[in-house]
Design an enzyme around this catalytic site. Structure first.
Site, PDB file in Angstrom:
ATOM      1  CG  ASP A 103       8.139   0.739  -0.760  1.00  0.00           C
ATOM      2  OD1 ASP A 103       8.999   1.236  -0.011  1.00  0.00           O
ATOM      3  OD2 ASP A 103       7.330   1.419  -1.417  1.00  0.00           O
ATOM      4  CB  CYS A 113      10.420   6.757   0.532  1.00  0.00           C
ATOM      5  SG  CYS A 113       9.291   6.443   1.914  1.00  0.00           S
ATOM      6  CB  ALA A 141      -0.909  -0.011   1.219  1.00  0.00           C
ATOM      7  N   PRO A 142       0.435   2.329  -0.692  1.00  0.00           N
ATOM      8  CG  PRO A 142       0.410   4.506  -1.543  1.00  0.00           C
ATOM      9  CD  PRO A 142       1.232   3.576  -0.694  1.00  0.00           C
ATOM     10  N   GLY A 143       0.135   1.366  -3.321  1.00  0.00           N
ATOM     11  CA  GLY A 143      -0.030   0.508  -4.472  1.00  0.00           C
ATOM     12  C   GLY A 143       0.461   0.987  -5.819  1.00  0.00           C
ATOM     13  N   GLY A 144       1.174   2.095  -5.882  1.00  0.00           N
ATOM     14  CA  GLY A 144       1.677   2.554  -7.177  1.00  0.00           C
ATOM     15  C   GLY A 144       2.591   1.540  -7.836  1.00  0.00           C
ATOM     16  CE  LYS A 145       8.011   1.685  -4.584  1.00  0.00           C
ATOM     17  NZ  LYS A 145       7.091   2.662  -3.926  1.00  0.00           N
ATOM     18  CG  ASP A 148       3.464  -8.860   9.984  1.00  0.00           C
ATOM     19  OD1 ASP A 148       4.417  -8.708   9.195  1.00  0.00           O
ATOM     20  OD2 ASP A 148       3.548  -8.604  11.200  1.00  0.00           O
TER      21      ASP A 148
END
Length: 459
Positions: free
Chosen positions: A333, A386, A273-277, A318
């Site tokens: 990520d 990030c 989440a949030p899921g762009g990748k 998890d």
């Protein structure tokens, strides 16, 4: 999306929300103040986005006023160091640590005076009205009025002190870390990039050049599209409803590309989440399983998957509990300090503490070790965060490779990042900085700070 923060040193245009002589715009300012107050002095403060969402709901704000509340709150944290110093210098006893409501009231009003094109009288008078309407600050309304009027008079002198963003608008512990990791010049450039704010980038599904023309966007070397400032709300743009593109920072779009999966490849996206990748991976025709422990955060991914018509298996779990299973590729990520996103989320600089780095690095190591067991022999593992902190990136991978001899690094090639060799470090890992791509013509520069390493498991 009601507004786009520009972060410029000149005062930015913002709707004042004023449609009447008395209380118009008051709710927006109260929402901004409450959101900022929710973060000040808290041991584990919420994210500004979450605090804003709650405050906006409480005030039942219309979209324009919600946009104003967001602009004020973001501007407050964008220059929180300067704002705190300016206020402390003009208060006989400095800023009262035990009164977050007063600090938030003064800080949000000062942000309007210094950074937003809000009439001085609106910023001051409505702040006084807010003070009078709260029993915790009603007796201080005169002080609020006097201090803010002095801020307005001395605005130019205050802004002149803003030149050294690393010293003025960066917490000491972060400034020290960035100087140690990147050197004083690059650390200063990172801090200046944070003041500039973040543009909105899109990842197109296909036809990049066509969508760049239709949206008036600039095509970055990495292939992302960067929208012009102050455009329409995202849902109102061509291509949104049909899923022709999605919002994703240009740096965040790079780690998934390092996997380059072929159609049918079994890919596991951890902490998705949030899921762009996830969307990037699904667009290649890969068989994607997206895993995240947060069901609410996965709802946005479900909505985007449906809008784009992709087939993705979405699992609430998890990542550390997943049973060993052979995947062709795994993208991790990992949860991190998010210091690479400060230009977009300036509250991060003021709500994180240095102890968070070690705590998160320990979690990342556990996730990385577990993810390694989910990759088939010969498969790929991409780890990314990030974060600008070496413990969450470079040092994390060095330690992992030292303890797991099954994996070796697959260096990133310049052509995989649009020829931008500056985004690749000496080990062949991806390392983007907020000050990167500042030279792109007609595009406000900058990227989120990201680290990514591509590893292959031995056959």
């Amino acid at each position: 999306m009601a507004s786009r923060d520009t972060g410029r040193n000149t005062r930015k245009e913002a709707s004042t929300g004023e449609t009447g002589p008395d209380t118009a715009g008051l709710g927006a300012r109260r929402a901004a103040m409450q959101a900022v107050a929710a973060l000040i002095g808290q041991e584990r403060p919420p994210a500004l986005d979450d605090a804003l969402a709650q405050a906006i709901r409480a005030e039942a704000l219309a979209p324009a006023d919600a946009g104003l509340a967001r602009a004020i709150a973001v501007a407050t944290f964008r220059r929180y160091g300067l704002i705190r110093a300016a206020l402390a210098a003009r208060l006989e006893r400095g800023l009262p640590a035990a009164k977050p409501q007063l600090t938030a009231l003064l800080a949000t009003a000062t942000a309007q005076l210094l950074d937003l094109a809000v009439p001085d009288h609106a910023a001051v008078d409505l702040a006084v009205r807010l003070a009078k309407g709260d029993t915790r600050t009603a007796h201080l309304a005169g002080l609020v009025n006097a201090v803010l009027r002095r801020i307005a008079r001395e605005r130019d002198a205050i802004l002149a002190a803003d030149a050294d963003a690393l010293t003025v608008n960066t917490p000491d512990w972060l400034a020290r870390r960035w100087v140690a990791a990147y050197g004083p010049e690059r650390a200063a450039a990172i801090a200046r990039a944070h003041l500039a704010g973040a543009a909105i980038d899109l990842t197109p599904l296909r036809d990049t050049a066509d969508w760049a023309e239709r949206l008036g966007a600039v095509t970055l070397p990495t292939g992302s599209l960067r929208l012009p400032e102050n455009g329409p709300a995202i849902p109102d743009l061509p291509g949104f409803q049909e899923g022709a593109w999605w919002v994703q920072d240009a740096a965040a779009a790079l780690p998934a590309r390092l996997l380059a999966p072929q159609p049918g490849t079994r890919v596991l996206d951890l902490c998705a989440a949030p899921g762009g990748k996830t969307l990037q991976l699904a667009a290649t025709g890969a068989q994607v399983t997206a895993v995240d422990r947060s069901a609410p955060r996965l709802e946005r991914l479900r909505e985007n998957v449906a809008r784009l018509g992709f087939a993705v298996e979405i699992v609430v779990a998890d990542a550390l509990t997943l049973e060993p299973r052979d995947h062709d590729a795994v993208l991790l990520d990992a949860p991190c300090s998010a210091t690479g996103t400060i230009r977009r989320h300036p509250d991060v600089a003021w709500t994180k503490v240095e102890a968070d780095i070690g705590r998160l690095a320990a979690l990342q190591a556990r996730l990385l070790d577990h993810a390694a067991g989910l990759v088939r022999p010969g498969g790929l593992l991409v780890y990314c965060t990030c974060s600008l902190e070496p413990e969450e990136g470079e040092a994390q991978i060095a330690a992992f490779l030292a303890r797991d001899s099954r994996f070796t690094r697959v260096p990133v090639r310049p052509e995989e990042v649009g020829g931008a060799a500056a985004l690749i470090d000496g080990n062949g890992d991806l390392r983007t900085l907020p000050c990167h791509l500042a030279e792109v013509p007609n595009a406000r520069g900058g990227l989120d700070g990201f680290f990514a390493s591509r590893l292959r498991r031995a056959d």
